[in-house]
Design a protein around this motif. Structure first.
Motif, PDB file in Angstrom:
ATOM      1  N   GLY A  90       0.805  -1.020   0.011  1.00 52.13           N
ATOM      2  CA  GLY A  90      -0.060   0.068  -0.142  1.00 52.13           C
ATOM      3  C   GLY A  90       0.965   1.274  -0.214  1.00 52.13           C
ATOM      4  N   ARG A  91       0.044   2.385   0.093  1.00 48.91           N
ATOM      5  CA  ARG A  91       0.877   3.647   0.043  1.00 48.91           C
ATOM      6  C   ARG A  91       0.782   4.112   1.338  1.00 48.91           C
ATOM      7  NH1 ARG A  91       1.610   6.914  -4.431  1.00 48.91           N
ATOM      8  NH2 ARG A  91      -0.027   5.832  -5.491  1.00 48.91           N
ATOM      9  N   ASP A  92       1.989   3.860   2.217  1.00 43.52           N
ATOM     10  CA  ASP A  92       2.116   4.403   3.467  1.00 43.52           C
ATOM     11  C   ASP A  92       3.393   4.337   3.933  1.00 43.52           C
ATOM     12  OD1 ASP A  92       2.174   4.888   6.291  1.00 43.52           O
ATOM     13  OD2 ASP A  92       0.485   3.326   6.701  1.00 43.52           O
ATOM     14  N   LEU A  93       4.229   5.680   3.245  1.00 40.66           N
ATOM     15  CA  LEU A  93       5.440   5.759   3.516  1.00 40.66           C
ATOM     16  C   LEU A  93       5.854   6.090   4.896  1.00 40.66           C
ATOM     17  CD1 LEU A  93       6.014   8.190   0.535  1.00 40.66           C
ATOM     18  CD2 LEU A  93       6.976   5.571   0.646  1.00 40.66           C
ATOM     19  N   GLU A  94       5.158   6.597   5.843  1.00 46.01           N
ATOM     20  CA  GLU A  94       5.550   6.592   7.056  1.00 46.01           C
ATOM     21  C   GLU A  94       5.398   5.262   7.833  1.00 46.01           C
ATOM     22  OE1 GLU A  94       2.644   8.367  10.754  1.00 46.01           O
ATOM     23  OE2 GLU A  94       3.219   9.829   9.127  1.00 46.01           O
ATOM     24  N   ARG A  95       4.705   4.486   7.424  1.00 48.00           N
ATOM     25  CA  ARG A  95       4.729   2.934   8.162  1.00 48.00           C
ATOM     26  C   ARG A  95       5.915   2.332   7.781  1.00 48.00           C
ATOM     27  NH1 ARG A  95       0.505  -1.477   6.215  1.00 48.00           N
ATOM     28  NH2 ARG A  95       1.527  -3.237   7.267  1.00 48.00           N
ATOM     29  N   ALA A  96       6.319   2.260   6.477  1.00 51.05           N
ATOM     30  CA  ALA A  96       7.454   1.944   5.999  1.00 51.05           C
ATOM     31  C   ALA A  96       8.940   2.298   6.641  1.00 51.05           C
ATOM     32  CB  ALA A  96       7.853   2.017   4.548  1.00 51.05           C
ATOM     33  N   MET A  97       8.892   3.661   6.987  1.00 55.83           N
ATOM     34  CA  MET A  97       9.872   4.294   7.587  1.00 55.83           C
ATOM     35  C   MET A  97       9.908   4.073   8.834  1.00 55.83           C
ATOM     36  SD  MET A  97      12.370   6.591   7.130  1.00 55.83           S
ATOM     37  CE  MET A  97      12.192   7.225   5.370  1.00 55.83           C
ATOM     38  N   ALA A  98       8.851   3.687   9.719  1.00 53.79           N
ATOM     39  CA  ALA A  98       8.652   3.291  11.045  1.00 53.79           C
ATOM     40  C   ALA A  98       9.445   1.858  11.210  1.00 53.79           C
ATOM     41  CB  ALA A  98       7.459   3.037  11.576  1.00 53.79           C
ATOM     42  N   MET A  99       9.111   0.961  10.153  1.00 57.07           N
ATOM     43  CA  MET A  99       9.842  -0.361  10.041  1.00 57.07           C
ATOM     44  C   MET A  99      11.075  -0.257   9.970  1.00 57.07           C
ATOM     45  SD  MET A  99       8.713  -3.238   7.305  1.00 57.07           S
ATOM     46  CE  MET A  99       9.619  -4.729   7.113  1.00 57.07           C
ATOM     47  N   ALA A 100      11.670   0.692   8.973  1.00 53.41           N
ATOM     48  CA  ALA A 100      13.174   0.909   8.698  1.00 53.41           C
ATOM     49  C   ALA A 100      13.978   1.335  10.079  1.00 53.41           C
ATOM     50  CB  ALA A 100      13.247   1.891   7.545  1.00 53.41           C
ATOM     51  N   VAL A 101      13.054   2.417  10.861  1.00 56.92           N
ATOM     52  CA  VAL A 101      13.800   2.723  12.158  1.00 56.92           C
ATOM     53  C   VAL A 101      13.778   1.686  13.127  1.00 56.92           C
ATOM     54  CG1 VAL A 101      13.225   4.245  13.904  1.00 56.92           C
ATOM     55  CG2 VAL A 101      12.736   5.298  11.810  1.00 56.92           C
ATOM     56  N   VAL A 102      12.915   0.865  13.188  1.00 61.65           N
ATOM     57  CA  VAL A 102      13.091  -0.312  14.104  1.00 61.65           C
ATOM     58  C   VAL A 102      14.240  -1.344  13.628  1.00 61.65           C
ATOM     59  CG1 VAL A 102      11.670  -2.501  15.100  1.00 61.65           C
ATOM     60  CG2 VAL A 102      10.534  -0.398  14.782  1.00 61.65           C
ATOM     61  N   ASP A 103      14.149  -1.597  12.237  1.00 66.43           N
ATOM     62  CA  ASP A 103      15.439  -2.349  11.839  1.00 66.43           C
ATOM     63  C   ASP A 103      16.684  -1.983  11.994  1.00 66.43           C
ATOM     64  OD1 ASP A 103      16.096  -4.803  10.306  1.00 66.43           O
ATOM     65  OD2 ASP A 103      16.425  -3.546   8.540  1.00 66.43           O
ATOM     66  N   LEU A 104      16.779  -0.478  11.808  1.00 66.65           N
ATOM     67  CA  LEU A 104      17.885   0.046  12.015  1.00 66.65           C
ATOM     68  C   LEU A 104      18.580   0.044  13.435  1.00 66.65           C
ATOM     69  CD1 LEU A 104      20.470   1.648  11.101  1.00 66.65           C
ATOM     70  CD2 LEU A 104      18.819   4.034  11.490  1.00 66.65           C
ATOM     71  N   ARG A 105      17.412   0.264  14.366  1.00 67.79           N
ATOM     72  CA  ARG A 105      17.872   0.171  15.822  1.00 67.79           C
ATOM     73  C   ARG A 105      18.286  -1.210  16.081  1.00 67.79           C
ATOM     74  NH1 ARG A 105      17.208   3.846  20.152  1.00 67.79           N
ATOM     75  NH2 ARG A 105      17.424   2.605  22.113  1.00 67.79           N
ATOM     76  N   MET A 106      17.771  -2.218  15.593  1.00 73.21           N
ATOM     77  CA  MET A 106      18.002  -3.469  15.853  1.00 73.21           C
ATOM     78  C   MET A 106      19.512  -3.718  15.222  1.00 73.21           C
ATOM     79  SD  MET A 106      14.693  -5.764  15.641  1.00 73.21           S
ATOM     80  CE  MET A 106      15.589  -7.148  16.068  1.00 73.21           C
TER      81      MET A 106
END
Length: 147
Positions: A90-106
């Motif tokens: 879907g079109r939810d760049l904010e959600r994709a960015m949130a996922m990337a933030v969690v992945d980066l933190r890990m």
């Protein structure tokens, strides 16, 4: 679209699967709490696009493309070179960015207690949702008698 560039391996894939299917508002709120202590982050990519959906014909045992699906994708990096990745349907760049933030933190700090708890809660929620869906599907099953 990017190929997944994280640590790879089955555990990382399972984490990305859980994050991609996590409840959107809960994922976004959790990512916000992680951002405070992460320092400077650069955005490598933040975009939408179409990806092909592969399927397998089980009769002929061949792969084919069922069609395309719209996805939102984000890739971010920190100053130390750690990379975070997110892709959701879907079109939810904010959600994709949130996922990337969690992945980066890990990628940078490993699985901290708060992240482990978030992932555990989301896995339990997803398992319950999957079980409920399968019960609905099973309720529509028709037994046919053959001669």
């Amino acid at each position: 679209m990017f190929n997944e560039t994280g640590s790879g391996g089955p555990d990382h894939r399972a984490v990305l699967d859980t994050l991609a299917r996590a409840r959107p508002e809960r994922l976004k709120a959790f990512a916000e709490t992680l951002l405070e202590g992460m320092g400077e982050i650069s955005v490598v990519a933040n975009r939408t696009g179409l990806v092909m959906v592969p399927m397998r014909d089980t009769v002929e045992n061949v792969d084919f493309h069922l069609g395309e699906v719209l996805v939102s994708e984000a890739q971010i990096a920190d100053a130390a070179g750690h990379v975070g990745y997110g892709m959701v349907t879907g079109r939810d760049l904010e959600r994709a960015m949130a996922m990337a933030v969690v992945d980066l933190r890990m990628a940078a700090l490993g699985e901290e207690p708060a992240t482990a708890q978030f992932l555990s809660e989301e896995r339990a929620h997803l398992a319950a949702a999957d079980d409920a869906r399968m019960r609905q599907v099973e309720a529509t099953r028709v037994e046919m008698e053959t001669f």
